[in-house]
Design a protein around this motif. Sequence first.
Motif, PDB file in Angstrom:
ATOM      1  N   THR A   1       0.816  -1.258   0.055  1.00 40.28           N
ATOM      2  CA  THR A   1      -0.056  -0.041  -0.022  1.00 40.28           C
ATOM      3  C   THR A   1       0.958   1.133   0.030  1.00 40.28           C
ATOM      4  O   THR A   1       1.648   1.296   0.872  1.00 40.28           O
ATOM      5  N   THR A   2       0.592   2.121  -0.943  1.00 38.39           N
ATOM      6  CA  THR A   2       1.358   3.480  -1.109  1.00 38.39           C
ATOM      7  C   THR A   2       0.621   4.546  -0.731  1.00 38.39           C
ATOM      8  O   THR A   2       1.204   5.460  -0.403  1.00 38.39           O
ATOM      9  N   GLY A   3      -0.714   4.715  -0.546  1.00 41.07           N
ATOM     10  CA  GLY A   3      -1.576   5.647  -0.038  1.00 41.07           C
ATOM     11  C   GLY A   3      -1.700   6.730  -1.364  1.00 41.07           C
ATOM     12  O   GLY A   3      -2.010   7.767  -0.904  1.00 41.07           O
ATOM     13  N   VAL A   4      -1.219   6.498  -2.489  1.00 41.84           N
ATOM     14  CA  VAL A   4      -1.251   7.473  -3.719  1.00 41.84           C
ATOM     15  C   VAL A   4      -1.948   6.763  -4.915  1.00 41.84           C
ATOM     16  O   VAL A   4      -1.917   5.327  -5.134  1.00 41.84           O
ATOM     17  N   THR A   5      -2.492   7.605  -5.607  1.00 41.66           N
ATOM     18  CA  THR A   5      -2.877   6.991  -6.981  1.00 41.66           C
ATOM     19  C   THR A   5      -2.472   7.557  -8.355  1.00 41.66           C
ATOM     20  O   THR A   5      -2.668   7.490  -9.221  1.00 41.66           O
ATOM     21  N   THR A   6      -1.094   8.167  -7.789  1.00 45.80           N
ATOM     22  CA  THR A   6      -0.361   8.815  -8.942  1.00 45.80           C
ATOM     23  C   THR A   6       0.473   7.714  -9.553  1.00 45.80           C
ATOM     24  O   THR A   6       0.775   6.698  -8.673  1.00 45.80           O
ATOM     25  N   TRP A   7       1.129   7.994 -11.009  1.00 42.27           N
ATOM     26  CA  TRP A   7       2.065   7.132 -11.265  1.00 42.27           C
ATOM     27  C   TRP A   7       3.476   7.208 -10.296  1.00 42.27           C
ATOM     28  O   TRP A   7       3.777   8.164 -10.034  1.00 42.27           O
ATOM     29  N   LEU A   8       4.008   6.108 -10.301  1.00 47.76           N
ATOM     30  CA  LEU A   8       5.261   5.793  -9.604  1.00 47.76           C
ATOM     31  C   LEU A   8       6.220   5.387 -10.780  1.00 47.76           C
ATOM     32  O   LEU A   8       5.983   4.365 -11.194  1.00 47.76           O
ATOM     33  N   ASN A   9       7.332   6.229 -10.891  1.00 52.95           N
ATOM     34  CA  ASN A   9       8.041   5.932 -12.039  1.00 52.95           C
ATOM     35  C   ASN A   9       9.450   5.426 -11.741  1.00 52.95           C
ATOM     36  O   ASN A   9      10.128   4.678 -12.591  1.00 52.95           O
ATOM     37  N   ASP A  10      10.102   5.443 -10.646  1.00 57.21           N
ATOM     38  CA  ASP A  10      11.178   4.950 -10.304  1.00 57.21           C
ATOM     39  C   ASP A  10      11.467   4.796  -8.567  1.00 57.21           C
ATOM     40  O   ASP A  10      10.642   5.469  -7.785  1.00 57.21           O
ATOM     41  N   VAL A  11      12.475   4.075  -8.286  1.00 53.88           N
ATOM     42  CA  VAL A  11      12.737   3.861  -6.798  1.00 53.88           C
ATOM     43  C   VAL A  11      14.271   3.554  -6.657  1.00 53.88           C
ATOM     44  O   VAL A  11      15.036   2.989  -7.301  1.00 53.88           O
ATOM     45  N   THR A  12      14.534   4.038  -5.584  1.00 53.20           N
ATOM     46  CA  THR A  12      16.025   3.985  -5.209  1.00 53.20           C
ATOM     47  C   THR A  12      16.210   3.782  -3.789  1.00 53.20           C
ATOM     48  O   THR A  12      15.159   3.903  -2.926  1.00 53.20           O
ATOM     49  N   TYR A  13      17.402   3.741  -3.254  1.00 52.87           N
ATOM     50  CA  TYR A  13      17.732   3.144  -2.017  1.00 52.87           C
ATOM     51  C   TYR A  13      19.041   4.094  -1.449  1.00 52.87           C
ATOM     52  O   TYR A  13      19.959   4.048  -2.138  1.00 52.87           O
ATOM     53  N   ILE A  14      18.949   4.718  -0.235  1.00 53.26           N
ATOM     54  CA  ILE A  14      20.200   5.417   0.184  1.00 53.26           C
ATOM     55  C   ILE A  14      20.050   5.448   1.789  1.00 53.26           C
ATOM     56  O   ILE A  14      19.067   5.817   2.177  1.00 53.26           O
ATOM     57  N   GLU A  15      21.084   5.290   2.441  1.00 57.15           N
ATOM     58  CA  GLU A  15      21.377   5.244   3.866  1.00 57.15           C
ATOM     59  C   GLU A  15      19.951   4.944   4.608  1.00 57.15           C
ATOM     60  O   GLU A  15      19.501   5.453   5.382  1.00 57.15           O
ATOM     61  N   GLY A  16      19.528   3.806   4.464  1.00 58.52           N
ATOM     62  CA  GLY A  16      18.679   3.123   5.061  1.00 58.52           C
ATOM     63  C   GLY A  16      17.155   3.432   4.847  1.00 58.52           C
ATOM     64  O   GLY A  16      16.051   3.149   5.389  1.00 58.52           O
ATOM     65  N   THR A  17      16.983   4.097   3.496  1.00 61.01           N
ATOM     66  CA  THR A  17      15.646   4.598   3.135  1.00 61.01           C
ATOM     67  C   THR A  17      15.457   4.392   1.760  1.00 61.01           C
ATOM     68  O   THR A  17      16.197   4.725   0.999  1.00 61.01           O
ATOM     69  N   TYR A  18      14.085   3.775   1.327  1.00 66.16           N
ATOM     70  CA  TYR A  18      13.757   3.598  -0.004  1.00 66.16           C
ATOM     71  C   TYR A  18      13.118   4.858  -0.694  1.00 66.16           C
ATOM     72  O   TYR A  18      12.443   5.447   0.378  1.00 66.16           O
ATOM     73  N   TYR A  19      13.305   5.470  -1.446  1.00 70.41           N
ATOM     74  CA  TYR A  19      12.517   6.531  -2.345  1.00 70.41           C
ATOM     75  C   TYR A  19      11.869   6.381  -3.320  1.00 70.41           C
ATOM     76  O   TYR A  19      12.692   5.949  -4.405  1.00 70.41           O
ATOM     77  N   ALA A  20      10.571   6.403  -3.570  1.00 68.85           N
ATOM     78  CA  ALA A  20       9.849   6.192  -4.861  1.00 68.85           C
ATOM     79  C   ALA A  20       9.325   7.622  -5.391  1.00 68.85           C
ATOM     80  O   ALA A  20       8.911   8.309  -4.444  1.00 68.85           O
ATOM     81  N   VAL A  21       9.594   7.924  -6.516  1.00 70.70           N
ATOM     82  CA  VAL A  21       9.292   9.130  -7.232  1.00 70.70           C
ATOM     83  C   VAL A  21       8.063   9.004  -8.433  1.00 70.70           C
ATOM     84  O   VAL A  21       8.151   7.722  -9.178  1.00 70.70           O
ATOM     85  N   GLY A  22       7.415   9.990  -8.364  1.00 74.52           N
ATOM     86  CA  GLY A  22       6.303   9.809  -9.777  1.00 74.52           C
ATOM     87  C   GLY A  22       5.769  11.159 -10.065  1.00 74.52           C
ATOM     88  O   GLY A  22       6.292  12.135 -10.009  1.00 74.52           O
ATOM     89  N   THR A  23       4.368  11.161 -10.554  1.00 76.18           N
ATOM     90  CA  THR A  23       3.872  12.000 -11.330  1.00 76.18           C
ATOM     91  C   THR A  23       3.608  13.317 -10.166  1.00 76.18           C
ATOM     92  O   THR A  23       3.408  12.966  -8.997  1.00 76.18           O
ATOM     93  N   GLN A  24       3.387  14.394 -10.503  1.00 73.93           N
ATOM     94  CA  GLN A  24       3.069  15.412  -9.756  1.00 73.93           C
ATOM     95  C   GLN A  24       3.894  15.947  -8.571  1.00 73.93           C
ATOM     96  O   GLN A  24       3.602  16.196  -7.449  1.00 73.93           O
ATOM     97  N   GLY A  25       5.141  15.445  -8.731  1.00 76.96           N
ATOM     98  CA  GLY A  25       6.196  15.693  -7.543  1.00 76.96           C
ATOM     99  C   GLY A  25       6.114  14.598  -6.506  1.00 76.96           C
ATOM    100  O   GLY A  25       6.507  14.840  -5.388  1.00 76.96           O
ATOM    101  N   THR A  26       5.236  13.483  -6.844  1.00 72.70           N
ATOM    102  CA  THR A  26       5.221  12.586  -5.741  1.00 72.70           C
ATOM    103  C   THR A  26       6.454  11.818  -5.190  1.00 72.70           C
ATOM    104  O   THR A  26       7.068  11.682  -6.142  1.00 72.70           O
ATOM    105  N   VAL A  27       6.534  11.879  -3.953  1.00 77.31           N
ATOM    106  CA  VAL A  27       7.901  11.428  -3.065  1.00 77.31           C
ATOM    107  C   VAL A  27       7.203  10.482  -1.986  1.00 77.31           C
ATOM    108  O   VAL A  27       6.850  11.037  -1.354  1.00 77.31           O
ATOM    109  N   LEU A  28       8.007   9.241  -2.229  1.00 73.16           N
ATOM    110  CA  LEU A  28       7.404   8.602  -0.997  1.00 73.16           C
ATOM    111  C   LEU A  28       8.586   7.898  -0.308  1.00 73.16           C
ATOM    112  O   LEU A  28       9.653   7.597  -1.060  1.00 73.16           O
ATOM    113  N   THR A  29       8.684   7.520   0.692  1.00 71.87           N
ATOM    114  CA  THR A  29       9.813   7.014   1.785  1.00 71.87           C
ATOM    115  C   THR A  29       9.375   5.825   2.556  1.00 71.87           C
ATOM    116  O   THR A  29       8.245   5.598   2.637  1.00 71.87           O
TER     117      THR A  29
END
Length: 179
Positions: A113-141
């Motif tokens: 479950t992400t809690g968003v309905t926008t497109w998620l386009n990419d994901v990466t990982y740094i210093e113990g945290t995943y980051y997903a990015v998408g449309t309309q400036g969406t950033v999830l951790t």
Amino acid sequence: VDLQGVCMSDTLFVATGGNGTILTSPDTIAWTAQTSPRKTFLSSVEHSPTGFVAAGDLGTLLFSANGVNWEDKSPNTTNWIYRARWRSGQWIALGQNGALYTSPNGTTWTPRTTGVTTWLNDVTYIEGTYYAVGTQGTVLTSPDGITWSPADSITGKTLYGAATSNGQLVTVGAEGVIL
């Protein structure tokens, strides 16, 4: 046929694209078409220690241990799974309508479950945290790839890619945005 995904292992390059196209090459000169179990558009492909995963339209996730023989491992969704990435010891696949799946091996996928309905386009990982990015400036951790929370974003522009290096997170997107 349009090609959109490309990756390499130690011994093989793999490219993916329209109509289920999967091409392989040991040297980037001679390419061989492989048989795809789905004829959907394959927008990405990535390699990991577990094998290759190709992602695409209509919920497509394909797995290959060697890049040549492919199996359909798609979850039960029609959302376009735009990209699959191997990050910090697990697969994360994401795309349309906030769809996100994780897998330890590329063959069994669990919806998250992400809690968003926008497109998620990419994901990466740094210093113990995943980051997903998408449309309309969406950033999830996420601390684990399982539980996702919205993060503040300094843009409303669509973010298409994310990368990390030397402790730095970089995202790129529409209209030349680089964060």
